[in-house]
Motif scaffolding. Structure first.
Motif, PDB file in Angstrom:
ATOM      1  N   ILE A  66       0.864  -1.175   0.000  1.00  0.00           N
ATOM      2  CA  ILE A  66       0.000   0.000   0.000  1.00  0.00           C
ATOM      3  C   ILE A  66       0.904   1.230   0.000  1.00  0.00           C
ATOM      4  O   ILE A  66       1.773   1.374   0.859  1.00  0.00           O
ATOM      5  N   ASP A  67       0.711   2.102  -0.981  1.00  0.00           N
ATOM      6  CA  ASP A  67       1.523   3.316  -1.060  1.00  0.00           C
ATOM      7  C   ASP A  67       1.453   4.101   0.242  1.00  0.00           C
ATOM      8  O   ASP A  67       0.375   4.331   0.783  1.00  0.00           O
ATOM      9  N   GLY A  68       2.608   4.479   0.755  1.00  0.00           N
ATOM     10  CA  GLY A  68       2.678   5.302   1.951  1.00  0.00           C
ATOM     11  C   GLY A  68       2.502   4.554   3.257  1.00  0.00           C
ATOM     12  O   GLY A  68       2.518   5.162   4.317  1.00  0.00           O
ATOM     13  N   ALA A  69       2.350   3.231   3.192  1.00  0.00           N
ATOM     14  CA  ALA A  69       2.131   2.452   4.421  1.00  0.00           C
ATOM     15  C   ALA A  69       3.436   1.826   4.893  1.00  0.00           C
ATOM     16  O   ALA A  69       4.226   1.349   4.096  1.00  0.00           O
ATOM     17  N   TYR A  70       3.629   1.833   6.189  1.00  0.00           N
ATOM     18  CA  TYR A  70       4.756   1.149   6.811  1.00  0.00           C
ATOM     19  C   TYR A  70       4.218  -0.002   7.642  1.00  0.00           C
ATOM     20  O   TYR A  70       3.040  -0.032   7.990  1.00  0.00           O
ATOM     21  N   ASP A  71       5.096  -0.939   7.984  1.00  0.00           N
ATOM     22  CA  ASP A  71       4.736  -1.988   8.939  1.00  0.00           C
ATOM     23  C   ASP A  71       4.732  -1.346  10.327  1.00  0.00           C
ATOM     24  O   ASP A  71       5.607  -0.533  10.648  1.00  0.00           O
ATOM     25  N   VAL A  72       3.748  -1.722  11.130  1.00  0.00           N
ATOM     26  CA  VAL A  72       3.642  -1.202  12.493  1.00  0.00           C
ATOM     27  C   VAL A  72       3.500  -2.395  13.426  1.00  0.00           C
ATOM     28  O   VAL A  72       2.672  -3.278  13.198  1.00  0.00           O
ATOM     29  N   THR A  73       4.316  -2.434  14.472  1.00  0.00           N
ATOM     30  CA  THR A  73       4.209  -3.474  15.490  1.00  0.00           C
ATOM     31  C   THR A  73       3.916  -2.791  16.813  1.00  0.00           C
ATOM     32  O   THR A  73       4.654  -1.896  17.237  1.00  0.00           O
ATOM     33  N   LEU A  74       2.811  -3.215  17.442  1.00  0.00           N
ATOM     34  CA  LEU A  74       2.378  -2.631  18.708  1.00  0.00           C
ATOM     35  C   LEU A  74       2.505  -3.665  19.818  1.00  0.00           C
ATOM     36  O   LEU A  74       2.207  -4.851  19.612  1.00  0.00           O
ATOM     37  N   PHE A  75       2.934  -3.221  20.988  1.00  0.00           N
ATOM     38  CA  PHE A  75       3.116  -4.066  22.163  1.00  0.00           C
ATOM     39  C   PHE A  75       2.250  -3.487  23.275  1.00  0.00           C
ATOM     40  O   PHE A  75       2.505  -2.385  23.736  1.00  0.00           O
TER      41      PHE A  75
END
Length: 169
Positions: A112-121
Motif C-alpha cells: 500500500i503506497d505510503g504504508a509502513y509496517d507497524v508493530t504494537l506491544f
C-alpha cells in the motif's frame, strides 16, 4: 470498529497474546540473537540477522528454506517508542541489503503506497502482552499470496521463543 487503513484499504493485521511481560516480548522481537530463532515461516531458518535498532537504523535478515534457498529482507526503522511501538519499512533485498523487486524473485507482493509496517506491544496486565502486527499490504492480497499464513507461522515460532525466555526468568 476502526480499520487499519491507508487510503481506505484494509491492511493485513495479525494479533497474538503472549503469557510474558511486555519487556520480554519486546526483547524477543528486537534482539537479533532471538530474531534469528523465529524469522521465517515453519521449516525456515535465519542464519544471518543484523539490526541497527534506532530511528534511521537498518536491518537485514536472511531466511533459508528447507531446500537451502535463501531469501533476504531488509528495512529501516522510522519510529520507535520503547516497549510500545515500532514503525518500519521492509522490503526484499539481496545479501548486501540492496532492494530487490518481488517480481525478480517470483514473489507476488502488493504494498500500500505510503504504508509502513507497524508493530504494537500492549501490556494486558497479569503478565500478558498483546502484540499486533500491521503489515503494509492489503489483507486480501496478503491472504491470497500466503503472507497471512507465513506471518502466523512466524508468530508460532516467536511464541516458542517468548515462552522459553519467560520460563528462564
Amino acid at each position: 470498529m476502526t480499520k487499519n487503513t491507508v487510503n481506505e484499504v484494509e491492511r493485513m493485521v495479525i494479533t497474538r497474546v503472549f503469557d510474558a511481560p511486555r519487556e520480554l516480548v519486546w526483547k524477543a522481537w528486537t534482539d537479533p540473537k532471538y530474531v534469528m530463532q523465529w524469522w521465517g515461516p515453519k521449516g525456515f531458518t535465519s542464519p544471518v540477522c543484523k539490526i541497527d535498532f534506532r530511528v534511521g537504523g537498518k536491518f537485514l535478515c536472511s531466511m533459508r528454506s528447507p531446500d537451502g534457498q535463501e531469501f533476504w529482507n531488509a528495512g529501516e526503522y522510522h519510529e520507535i517508542i520503547p516497549h510500545e511501538k515500532i514503525v518500519s519499512s521492509m522490503y526484499f533485498a539481496d545479501s548486501q541489503g540492496n532492494k530487490v523487486e518481488p517480481e525478480e524473485l517470483g514473489i507476488e507482493h502488493e504494498a500500500i503506497d505510503g504504508a509502513y509496517d507497524v508493530t504494537l506491544f500492549e501490556d494486558l496486565g497479569n503478565g500478558q502482552t498483546k502484540l499486533t502486527f500491521i503489515g503494509n499490504e492489503p489483507m486480501e492480497s496478503a491472504k491470497n499470496s500466503g503472507q497471512v499464513e507465513g506471518w502466523n507461522q512466524i508468530l508460532d515460532k516467536f511464541a516458542t521463543i517468548v515462552q522459553g525466555l519467560a520460563q528462564s526468568k
